[in-house]
Design a protein around this motif. Structure first.
Motif, PDB file in Angstrom:
ATOM      1  N   SER A  13     -58.403  57.723 -57.719  1.00  0.00           N
ATOM      2  CA  SER A  13     -57.564  56.954 -58.903  1.00  0.00           C
ATOM      3  C   SER A  13     -57.894  57.539 -60.001  1.00  0.00           C
ATOM      4  N   SER A 115     -61.028  53.446 -55.803  1.00  0.00           N
ATOM      5  CA  SER A 115     -59.855  53.048 -54.750  1.00  0.00           C
ATOM      6  C   SER A 115     -60.050  52.225 -53.412  1.00  0.00           C
ATOM      7  N   SER A 143     -59.101  50.129 -58.444  1.00  0.00           N
ATOM      8  CA  SER A 143     -57.701  50.498 -58.132  1.00  0.00           C
ATOM      9  C   SER A 143     -57.216  50.152 -56.760  1.00  0.00           C
ATOM     10  N   ARG A 144     -55.914  50.448 -56.384  1.00  0.00           N
ATOM     11  CA  ARG A 144     -55.874  50.037 -54.934  1.00  0.00           C
ATOM     12  C   ARG A 144     -56.006  48.548 -54.577  1.00  0.00           C
ATOM     13  N   ASP A 175     -52.795  47.804 -55.694  1.00  0.00           N
ATOM     14  CA  ASP A 175     -51.925  49.056 -55.106  1.00  0.00           C
ATOM     15  C   ASP A 175     -50.564  48.577 -55.039  1.00  0.00           C
TER      16      ASP A 175
END
Ligand SMILES: Nc1ncnc2c1ncn2[C@@H]1O[C@H](COP(=O)(O)OP(=O)(O)OP(=O)(O)O)[C@@H](O)[C@H]1O
Ligand SMILES: [Mg+2]
Length: 254
Positions: A13, A115, A143-144, A175
């Protein structure tokens, strides 16, 4: 201001964090910003042609030119720059060049994105060890994320991160399909969130598809409208808190 986004792991990411968060942070302040993508292969920056965020690809090659690429960016003190560093060997070449050229002096913040996968965390630790000697602020981007910021469920998905980095600064990037819509519309989620014209054009697509009895196109337009509505929520729930975290770190430094 100069922000460096780095994690040795590919696909963690980095470019998403660079564009959607770090660069959008300057847009939110109505400031000019350029994303420099240090990567010979990826050209992620070229995807976002309709954005106010400027972008440039920097060819890394065998690494010998990196110092001369970084120096003018760092010396231009008025410039807001986000440096998105490719994974693997590019990361080590870039960090070596930053060390040798002493240009780390002009970096205000490092962001290490992840991620969710365990490999991303291992690489995040490796990256943290490489950059901590610069003594600059470091923020992690989770992230995600499968949960919203503020939801304790993040301590499940990112449990190992929280046990390894007890007092670390971090923000959460959910996400979301908004990231995909942003690539389709070639501008950042932050820009889509506040943009009436984008909405009108999506609504126009839906009406045209309806008039032409094109059900496939209508369903796609409908989905895009849903996701564009979600962009406003994403902006409020993920981006604004992330901007706040960046702000508090950059202002604490002054
Ligand atoms: N929060 C998110 N929600 C949805 N998709 C995401 C999110 N974060 C990243 N992605 C997707 O995951 C993929 C990898 O992300 P990205 O390109 O940002 O990683 P990267 O670290 O820059 O990869 P590389 O090492 O190849 O440069 C992309 O397709 C991106 O759109
Ligand atoms: Mg990338």
């Amino acid at each position: 201001m100069k922000i460096v986004i780095t994690n040795t792991k590919g696909g963690s990411s980095k470019s998403t964090t660079a564009f959607q968060v770090a660069a959008a942070y300057f847009l939110a302040k109505k400031l000019d910003v350029t994303v420099y993508e240090f990567d010979d292969e990826n050209q992620d920056s070229k995807v976002f042609n309709k954005s106010l965020i400027k972008s440039e690809q920097m060819m890394v090659g065998d690494g010998r030119e990196i110092s001369s690429l970084i120096t003018p960016i760092i010396l231009d003190k008025a410039k807001n720059a986000v440096l998105d560093i490719g994974g693997n060997k590019t990361t080590t070449l870039f960090i070596d060049a930053l060390k040798k050229s002493r240009m780390s002096i002009g970096i205000d913040l490092f962001i290490i994105p992840m991620s969710g996968g365990s490999q991303d965390l291992q690489n995040a630790k490796k990256t943290y060890d490489l950059i901590k000697e610069f003594n600059k602020p470091i923020i992690f981007c989770l992230s995600r994320s499968r949960s919203k910021p503020g939801d304790n469920r993040i301590f499940f998905q990112y449990g190992k991160f929280f046990s390894d980095f007890k007092d670390a600064n971090y923000f959460i990037l959910q996400d979301s399909d908004c990231i995909d819509l942003s690539r389709m519309l070639q501008k950042s989620v932050f820009e889509i969130a506040g943009d009436k014209k984008t909405k009108e054009s999506l609504e126009g697509d839906l009406v045209k598809a309806f008039e032409k009895d094109d059900d496939k196109r209508l369903t796609l337009a409908q989905q895009m409208i849903y996701v564009s509505d979600e962009s406003e929520v994403f902006s409020k729930e993920c981006l604004l808190p992330a901007f706040k975290t960046i702000d508090s770190i950059l202002n604490a430094k002054k």
